[in-house]
Design a protein around this motif. Structure first.
Motif, PDB file in Angstrom:
ATOM      1  N   MET A  34       2.477   9.527  11.656  1.00  9.26           N
ATOM      2  CA  MET A  34       1.155   9.260  11.086  1.00  9.26           C
ATOM      3  C   MET A  34       1.093   7.850  10.494  1.00  9.26           C
ATOM      4  O   MET A  34       0.098   7.142  10.643  1.00  9.26           O
ATOM      5  CB  MET A  34       0.814  10.311  10.029  1.00  9.26           C
ATOM      6  N   LEU A  35       2.194   7.441   9.830  1.00  8.77           N
ATOM      7  CA  LEU A  35       2.218   6.102   9.247  1.00  8.77           C
ATOM      8  C   LEU A  35       2.244   5.029  10.336  1.00  8.77           C
ATOM      9  O   LEU A  35       1.556   4.009  10.224  1.00  8.77           O
ATOM     10  CB  LEU A  35       3.429   5.945   8.322  1.00  8.77           C
ATOM     11  N   ARG A  36       3.040   5.268  11.404  1.00  6.22           N
ATOM     12  CA  ARG A  36       3.061   4.285  12.507  1.00  6.22           C
ATOM     13  C   ARG A  36       1.674   4.157  13.134  1.00  6.22           C
ATOM     14  O   ARG A  36       1.240   3.047  13.473  1.00  6.22           O
ATOM     15  CB  ARG A  36       4.103   4.674  13.569  1.00  6.22           C
ATOM     16  N   ALA A  37       0.965   5.275  13.270  1.00  6.20           N
ATOM     17  CA  ALA A  37      -0.394   5.227  13.827  1.00  6.20           C
ATOM     18  C   ALA A  37      -1.313   4.433  12.898  1.00  6.20           C
ATOM     19  O   ALA A  37      -2.147   3.652  13.361  1.00  6.20           O
ATOM     20  CB  ALA A  37      -0.924   6.649  14.031  1.00  6.20           C
ATOM     21  N   ALA A  38      -1.136   4.622  11.585  1.00  5.67           N
ATOM     22  CA  ALA A  38      -1.973   3.900  10.613  1.00  5.67           C
ATOM     23  C   ALA A  38      -1.691   2.398  10.647  1.00  5.67           C
ATOM     24  O   ALA A  38      -2.609   1.580  10.561  1.00  5.67           O
ATOM     25  CB  ALA A  38      -1.732   4.450   9.206  1.00  5.67           C
ATOM     26  N   VAL A  39      -0.412   2.043  10.814  1.00  9.99           N
ATOM     27  CA  VAL A  39      -0.043   0.617  10.898  1.00  9.99           C
ATOM     28  C   VAL A  39      -0.678   0.009  12.150  1.00  9.99           C
ATOM     29  O   VAL A  39      -1.287  -1.058  12.111  1.00  9.99           O
ATOM     30  CB  VAL A  39       1.498   0.435  10.928  1.00  9.99           C
ATOM     31  N   LYS A  40      -0.561   0.727  13.259  1.00  6.85           N
ATOM     32  CA  LYS A  40      -1.084   0.250  14.538  1.00  6.85           C
ATOM     33  C   LYS A  40      -2.605   0.071  14.473  1.00  6.85           C
ATOM     34  O   LYS A  40      -3.150  -0.900  14.988  1.00  6.85           O
ATOM     35  CB  LYS A  40      -0.721   1.254  15.637  1.00  6.85           C
ATOM     36  N   ALA A  41      -3.266   1.015  13.824  1.00  6.49           N
ATOM     37  CA  ALA A  41      -4.727   0.970  13.720  1.00  6.49           C
ATOM     38  C   ALA A  41      -5.199  -0.025  12.655  1.00  6.49           C
ATOM     39  O   ALA A  41      -6.379  -0.330  12.568  1.00  6.49           O
ATOM     40  CB  ALA A  41      -5.263   2.364  13.409  1.00  6.49           C
ATOM     41  N   GLY A  42      -4.246  -0.508  11.825  1.00  9.98           N
ATOM     42  CA  GLY A  42      -4.595  -1.484  10.798  1.00  9.98           C
ATOM     43  C   GLY A  42      -5.439  -0.918   9.669  1.00  9.98           C
ATOM     44  O   GLY A  42      -6.194  -1.647   9.025  1.00  9.98           O
ATOM     45  N   THR A  43      -5.319   0.380   9.402  1.00  7.58           N
ATOM     46  CA  THR A  43      -6.075   0.980   8.293  1.00  7.58           C
ATOM     47  C   THR A  43      -5.503   0.501   6.963  1.00  7.58           C
ATOM     48  O   THR A  43      -4.428  -0.102   6.918  1.00  7.58           O
ATOM     49  CB  THR A  43      -5.973   2.522   8.313  1.00  7.58           C
ATOM     50  N   GLU A  44      -6.216   0.840   5.871  1.00  9.78           N
ATOM     51  CA  GLU A  44      -5.748   0.428   4.551  1.00  9.78           C
ATOM     52  C   GLU A  44      -4.368   1.022   4.259  1.00  9.78           C
ATOM     53  O   GLU A  44      -3.477   0.335   3.754  1.00  9.78           O
ATOM     54  CB  GLU A  44      -6.767   0.869   3.494  1.00  9.78           C
ATOM     55  N   VAL A  45      -4.214   2.323   4.598  1.00  7.51           N
ATOM     56  CA  VAL A  45      -2.917   2.977   4.423  1.00  7.51           C
ATOM     57  C   VAL A  45      -1.844   2.241   5.225  1.00  7.51           C
ATOM     58  O   VAL A  45      -0.748   1.962   4.733  1.00  7.51           O
ATOM     59  CB  VAL A  45      -2.991   4.474   4.840  1.00  7.51           C
ATOM     60  N   GLY A  46      -2.175   1.891   6.450  1.00  6.08           N
ATOM     61  CA  GLY A  46      -1.234   1.186   7.312  1.00  6.08           C
ATOM     62  C   GLY A  46      -0.808  -0.139   6.712  1.00  6.08           C
ATOM     63  O   GLY A  46       0.374  -0.497   6.713  1.00  6.08           O
ATOM     64  N   GLN A  47      -1.783  -0.858   6.168  1.00  4.99           N
ATOM     65  CA  GLN A  47      -1.461  -2.155   5.563  1.00  4.99           C
ATOM     66  C   GLN A  47      -0.558  -2.006   4.344  1.00  4.99           C
ATOM     67  O   GLN A  47       0.321  -2.820   4.118  1.00  4.99           O
ATOM     68  CB  GLN A  47      -2.755  -2.885   5.181  1.00  4.99           C
ATOM     69  N   ARG A  48      -0.789  -0.917   3.599  1.00  4.09           N
ATOM     70  CA  ARG A  48       0.042  -0.689   2.408  1.00  4.09           C
ATOM     71  C   ARG A  48       1.443  -0.205   2.776  1.00  4.09           C
ATOM     72  O   ARG A  48       2.400  -0.403   2.030  1.00  4.09           O
ATOM     73  CB  ARG A  48      -0.626   0.323   1.476  1.00  4.09           C
ATOM     74  N   ALA A  49       1.592   0.446   3.936  1.00  2.00           N
ATOM     75  CA  ALA A  49       2.868   1.051   4.317  1.00  2.00           C
ATOM     76  C   ALA A  49       3.781   0.117   5.103  1.00  2.00           C
ATOM     77  O   ALA A  49       5.000   0.289   5.123  1.00  2.00           O
ATOM     78  CB  ALA A  49       2.596   2.315   5.154  1.00  2.00           C
ATOM     79  N   LYS A  50       3.195  -0.863   5.754  1.00  2.00           N
ATOM     80  CA  LYS A  50       3.894  -1.673   6.756  1.00  2.00           C
ATOM     81  C   LYS A  50       5.206  -2.296   6.282  1.00  2.00           C
ATOM     82  O   LYS A  50       6.254  -2.121   6.917  1.00  2.00           O
ATOM     83  CB  LYS A  50       2.952  -2.775   7.256  1.00  2.00           C
ATOM     84  N   ALA A  51       5.173  -2.995   5.163  1.00  2.00           N
ATOM     85  CA  ALA A  51       6.365  -3.731   4.719  1.00  2.00           C
ATOM     86  C   ALA A  51       7.527  -2.785   4.423  1.00  2.00           C
ATOM     87  O   ALA A  51       8.666  -3.034   4.832  1.00  2.00           O
ATOM     88  CB  ALA A  51       6.035  -4.574   3.489  1.00  2.00           C
ATOM     89  N   ALA A  52       7.246  -1.684   3.746  1.00  2.00           N
ATOM     90  CA  ALA A  52       8.305  -0.719   3.424  1.00  2.00           C
ATOM     91  C   ALA A  52       8.910  -0.166   4.703  1.00  2.00           C
ATOM     92  O   ALA A  52      10.136  -0.038   4.826  1.00  2.00           O
ATOM     93  CB  ALA A  52       7.748   0.417   2.566  1.00  2.00           C
ATOM     94  N   MET A  53       8.093   0.152   5.669  1.00  2.00           N
ATOM     95  CA  MET A  53       8.600   0.725   6.913  1.00  2.00           C
ATOM     96  C   MET A  53       9.469  -0.259   7.672  1.00  2.00           C
ATOM     97  O   MET A  53      10.510   0.095   8.217  1.00  2.00           O
ATOM     98  CB  MET A  53       7.441   1.190   7.792  1.00  2.00           C
ATOM     99  N   GLU A  54       9.030  -1.521   7.696  1.00  2.00           N
ATOM    100  CA  GLU A  54       9.804  -2.532   8.427  1.00  2.00           C
ATOM    101  C   GLU A  54      11.188  -2.758   7.824  1.00  2.00           C
ATOM    102  O   GLU A  54      12.137  -3.044   8.530  1.00  2.00           O
ATOM    103  CB  GLU A  54       9.023  -3.853   8.479  1.00  2.00           C
TER     104      GLU A  54
END
Ligand code: ADP
Ligand code: ZN
Length: 213
Positions: A34-54
């Motif tokens: 779900m987080l990878r999908a959010a990052v890919k879609a560039g949602t607010e959640v995705g933007q907040r999650a990206k750095a930690a995931m990387e």
């Protein structure tokens, strides 16, 4: 059936969750997917999650708890669900207990897929996934007939950005520090079981089914 599948990165949670979901007809709720999908879609959640995931760190509890709270309220979760990659901290487990209690629900099974660290590093750094159907492959243990192409559907195989050695070691360290204590949270609940994730994938699956009945 409400199941939590636990285990370190690379233990096979995702693969097993997918199979169990298919045969029991309940959705697989993977916070990682779900987080990878959010990052890919560039949602607010995705933007907040990206750095930690990387970096292989954890996304904040409020983000993942929010995602799961929304998701288990959806209609297809009425028959049950498989949590894959959540809860990953004791705080998440406590939040999950509360959101289930609020709905009069409880977890039926918590199963930990155990595996040893060095095996996990080699498993994860060699793995790839079909972008089309989700089938998993491995450079040593499960090579596709044609490099980069899915045997099942002909789709392209992709590698996760966080499946490099440095990030994997960080994910494993985070697992030992923050996620292993979640096992103690459930161990006394009476529903907790461990299966040996070093066994062949089909054997692990058979053992899971034996526990689930
Ligand atoms: P793996 O189990 O192989 O590490 P996942 O797909 O479950 O892979 O998770 C990938 C990344 O997504 C994690 O490293 C973390 O950054 C983030 N993530 C997934 N689930 C959670 C969670 N419950 N809490 C915090 N971060 C999470
Ligand atoms: Zn495929």
């Amino acid at each position: 059936m409400k199941l939590i599948l636990m285990g370190p990165p690379g233990a096979g949670k995702g693969t097993q969750a997918r199979r169990v979901a298919e045969s029991y007809g309940v959705p697989q709720l993977s916070t990682g997917d779900m987080l990878r999908a959010a990052v890919k879609a560039g949602t607010e959640v995705g933007q907040r999650a990206k750095a930690a995931m990387e970096s292989g760190g954890l996304v904040t509890d409020d983000i993942v708890v929010g995602i799961i709270a929304d998701r288990i309220g959806e209609a297809d979760c009425g028959k049950g669900f498989i949590l894959d990659g959540f809860p990953r901290t004791v705080a998440q487990a406590v939040a999950l207990d509360a959101m289930l209690a609020e709905r009069g629900l409880h977890i039926d099974h918590v199963i930990d897929i155990a595996a040893d660290t060095e095996a996990l590093v080699s498993r994860i750094t060699g793995r790839s996934t079909c972008a089309k159907c989700g089938e998993g492959y491995h450079a040593v243990h499960k090579k596709p007939a044609v490099a980069g192409v899915c045997d099942k559907c002909g789709g392209n195989l992709t590698t996760r950005a966080d499946d490099n050695e440095e990030t994997v070691r960080n994910r494993l360290a985070v697992y030992h520090q923050q996620t292993a204590p979640v096992i103690d949270h459930y161990r006394n609940g009476g529903t907790f079981r461990t299966v040996d994730g070093m066994l062949p994938m089909d054997t692990v699956y058979t053992e899971l089914c034996a526990i689930l009945g």
